[in-house]
Design a protein around this motif. Sequence first.
Motif, PDB file in Angstrom:
ATOM      1  N   UNK A  59       0.853  -1.183   0.000  1.00  0.00           N
ATOM      2  CA  UNK A  59       0.000   0.000   0.000  1.00  0.00           C
ATOM      3  C   UNK A  59       0.877   1.217   0.000  1.00  0.00           C
ATOM      4  N   UNK A  60       0.751   2.025   1.032  1.00  0.00           N
ATOM      5  CA  UNK A  60       1.561   3.229   1.125  1.00  0.00           C
ATOM      6  C   UNK A  60       3.007   2.921   1.464  1.00  0.00           C
ATOM      7  N   UNK A  61       3.262   1.801   2.152  1.00  0.00           N
ATOM      8  CA  UNK A  61       4.571   1.555   2.735  1.00  0.00           C
ATOM      9  C   UNK A  61       5.725   1.602   1.760  1.00  0.00           C
ATOM     10  N   UNK A  62       5.633   0.870   0.650  1.00  0.00           N
ATOM     11  CA  UNK A  62       6.743   0.785  -0.279  1.00  0.00           C
ATOM     12  C   UNK A  62       6.987   2.124  -0.972  1.00  0.00           C
ATOM     13  N   UNK A 241       9.771   1.770  10.200  1.00  0.00           N
ATOM     14  CA  UNK A 241       9.328   2.103   8.842  1.00  0.00           C
ATOM     15  C   UNK A 241       9.266   0.858   7.973  1.00  0.00           C
ATOM     16  N   UNK A 242      10.292  -0.010   8.086  1.00  0.00           N
ATOM     17  CA  UNK A 242      10.304  -1.237   7.293  1.00  0.00           C
ATOM     18  C   UNK A 242       9.214  -2.201   7.697  1.00  0.00           C
ATOM     19  N   UNK A 243       9.054  -2.410   9.000  1.00  0.00           N
ATOM     20  CA  UNK A 243       8.019  -3.333   9.475  1.00  0.00           C
ATOM     21  C   UNK A 243       6.630  -2.799   9.154  1.00  0.00           C
ATOM     22  N   UNK A 244       6.480  -1.471   9.163  1.00  0.00           N
ATOM     23  CA  UNK A 244       5.198  -0.886   8.746  1.00  0.00           C
ATOM     24  C   UNK A 244       4.905  -1.211   7.289  1.00  0.00           C
ATOM     25  N   UNK A 245       5.935  -1.125   6.443  1.00  0.00           N
ATOM     26  CA  UNK A 245       5.739  -1.422   5.022  1.00  0.00           C
ATOM     27  C   UNK A 245       5.321  -2.866   4.805  1.00  0.00           C
ATOM     28  N   UNK A 246       5.798  -3.780   5.658  1.00  0.00           N
ATOM     29  CA  UNK A 246       5.446  -5.193   5.543  1.00  0.00           C
ATOM     30  C   UNK A 246       4.193  -5.545   6.345  1.00  0.00           C
ATOM     31  N   UNK A 247       3.716  -4.644   7.175  1.00  0.00           N
ATOM     32  CA  UNK A 247       2.589  -4.999   8.046  1.00  0.00           C
ATOM     33  C   UNK A 247       1.342  -5.275   7.214  1.00  0.00           C
TER      34      UNK A 247
END
Length: 483
Positions: A59-62, A241-247
């Motif tokens: 979604x927004x993360x990447x 930030x990385x874990x949010x992108x994968x969440x």
Amino acid sequence: MFRKAAVPTVSNGSYLQGQANGKLSSLDSGQPAQEGKVVLKKKVTLLRGISIIIGTIIGAGIFISPKGILKNTGSVGMSLTVWTVCGILSLFGALCYAELGTCIKKSGGHYTYILEAFGPLPAFVRVWVELLIIRPAATAVISLAFGRYILEPFFMQCEIPELAIKLITAVGITLVMVLNSTSVSWSARIQMFLTFCKLVAILIIIVPGVIQLIKGETQHFKNAFAGNDASVMGLPLAFYSGMYAYSGWFYLNFVTEEVENPEKNIPLAICISMIIVTVGYVLTNVAYFTTISAGELLLSKAVAVTFAERLMGNFSLAVPVFVALSCFGSMNGGVFAVSRMFFVASREGHLPEILSMIHVRKHTPLPAVIVLHPLTMIMLFNGDLYSLLNFLSFARWLFIGLVVAGLIYLRYKRPDMPRPFKVPLFIPALFSFTCLFMVALSLYADPVNTGIGFAITLTGIPAYYLFIVWDNKPKWFRKLLGK
């Protein structure tokens, strides 16, 4: 318009069977549902399960997190390392949730597993902070990215007004709420279509990046670990930030009761999805650095658009549209899944009874969906994108670490529990330690935002005794709670 749902408490959990307020038979217990009762139907197939996970993760993360990770790591090499490590850690966490989802066949995700392992107080605190902070903030972060990217083609030569972003974002949030209130089947179909759009958006970035590598465009990878040294303060925020992108790998567990053949489909959907996402994310970041330097990436407000402008000319206008659709799919998947947590918590007596009601004709948990709307709007118009990300991450990863620690506890507390899918013990041990260690470091690294998150989390304790334990409530107070 509404009628109380005949949906189960957990089929093999000692606490939930014996003491929970949900008094209805289990879908998996072999007991028939009472005739005429309205239930959430098993409409989530393997393909739909994969689309829920991939569609919610990508979604927004990447498109936002590359900037946050690079800023906090200080070099291209370290940022790519963080992306890879976060993917592996997320896979470990996903495997732990696969085990929990196959042995506790009940919707609700984090809330259900904490209730099963540790009892009602921490479970209530979990759903309390999800309702007040995590889900509204997460939806606001994703939807702000949606608003920015959907307007990007109209403001290519100038700055996008913040008010315009928030207004179009508010429209997007409302559409998601309406969709999830109207039809489970249509929510799933649209999620599958949006997942396809997400993968197309990722490929639009990866393929030109690979072509650039073949041409020898590797200047930004020279001395990849040179630059500002990562600090103790920066690394936990980079991992956030990385874990949010994968969440998003945990969202299928929120709808376990609606999954066909969960013993098989939950582990399969999780493993397939995580492999696709991890490979896609790492290659996407490699593609960015074939064209954009570290300094340029930090200055860009829309990394994917900047990348497309450099390589694709007029076709770059299509990239923000695909990215906006990707963010919309993440919004849709998150609301679809988390509304089931509120539904189950209400069924257990931890939220007002109206949230456990299902629309008679549409078979959707309508009240549990629309309760998110006003809270998300408050977050949207009163929050900053990156502070919101750090704000919600503290509470989210604290409880995810607690859930996985609960898996270890259940191995010893209830060794005879049927476990169709079982992970080696070192995986939950490593993952829960990592989550709790990151949470502890974040209190030092960003004390303001994480301190606010911690304080709001603690308000769940007096709220539990006020709303749940206190029996002699005044009549007007009981009516307010719907009891």
